[in-house]
Design an enzyme around this catalytic site. Sequence first.
Site, short mmCIF file in Angstrom:
data_model
loop_
_atom_site.label_atom_id
_atom_site.label_comp_id
_atom_site.label_asym_id
_atom_site.label_seq_id
_atom_site.Cartn_x
_atom_site.Cartn_y
_atom_site.Cartn_z
N ARG A 89 34.35 -11.37 48.75
CA ARG A 89 34.57 -10.62 49.51
C ARG A 89 36.04 -10.60 50.11
O ARG A 89 36.43 -11.86 50.34
CB ARG A 89 33.52 -10.48 50.83
CG ARG A 89 32.16 -9.97 50.45
CD ARG A 89 32.22 -8.47 50.01
NE ARG A 89 30.65 -8.32 49.72
CZ ARG A 89 30.10 -7.97 48.45
NH1 ARG A 89 30.69 -8.61 47.46
NH2 ARG A 89 28.96 -7.70 48.41
N THR A 90 36.59 -9.68 50.72
CA THR A 90 37.93 -10.03 51.55
C THR A 90 37.52 -10.22 52.69
O THR A 90 36.99 -9.64 53.59
CB THR A 90 38.75 -8.56 51.42
OG1 THR A 90 39.11 -8.05 50.15
CG2 THR A 90 40.01 -8.83 52.03
N LEU A 91 38.12 -11.59 53.13
CA LEU A 91 37.73 -12.26 54.31
C LEU A 91 38.64 -11.88 55.38
O LEU A 91 38.49 -12.10 56.63
CB LEU A 91 37.46 -13.82 53.97
CG LEU A 91 36.37 -14.15 53.33
CD1 LEU A 91 36.29 -15.69 53.03
CD2 LEU A 91 35.07 -13.58 53.68
#
Length: 232
Positions: free
Chosen positions: A9-11
Site C-alpha cells: 500500500r502507499t503509506l
Amino acid sequence: MGSEAETQRTLYPYVTGSSVVAIKYKDGILMAADMGGSYGSTLRYKSIERLKPIGKHSLLGASGEISDFQEILRYLDELILNDNMWDDGNSLGPKEVHNYLTSVMYNRRNKFNPLWNSLVLGGVKNGQKYLGTVNMIGVNYEDNHIATGLGNHLARPILREEWNENLTFEDGVKLLEKCMRVLLYRDRSAVNKIQISKITEEGATLFPPFSLKTHWEFSAFRNPTAGAEGSW
C-alpha cells in the site's frame, strides 16, 4: 513474491501538488492552482497541470499525490468513454461525476489503500452551476467556494469576506489571484506559476500559466523572527 506485491500500500505520498481554489461566478465556475510538484520538501517540478476538463460539463482540480491524480484521470476517461458509447443524447453532468468520485475515494479508503488526493469538481449543465469537493477518505460537500490544502485555512476566510454570487469573470479572477498570492507568501510548497481555468455552459477553458505580481519588502518578511523569544 506475487502475494507480497499484492498487499503493498502507499503509506505516504511522494510527489504532491498544493492548494486548489475554486469559486462560482456569474457565468459558471472559476478554478485556480499553481503548477508546482513537491518531492518531499523539495520543489522538484514546476510545470504540472492539476486542472483538467472532464467530459462536456465538468472541470477537475486536485491537490495531493500526482500519480494518484493520474490514476483518477484514467478512471474518469473510462467513465466518460463508456457514457459516450451509449450515444443516447445525454452526458454526465458535474453532480454525477462528483458522486462517482466520492464513491471511488470512499471505496479505496475502505480497502485501506486510499488515493492521496483532495479533489475539486465544478461544472455547469442546463444552466445549473455546481461546485463540490471530496477528500482521500470520502468526506464530501458542495459550496459556493472551495479550497483544498493550506488554502482551506488561508484562502477561505478571504472568500467568505469578498465572494458574492454576481461576480464578473474579471472580478472572480482578481479574487482568485489574491488568494493564490497569500498562499504563495505563506505556503512553502507553492510556486509563482499559476493556472486559472473556467467552465461555463459553452465548455471549459484552460488559460496559459502566468506569474503573480508580488512584494517581498514587508517588514515581517525581512525579519520574520523579530521580537520572538530566544531568536537571534
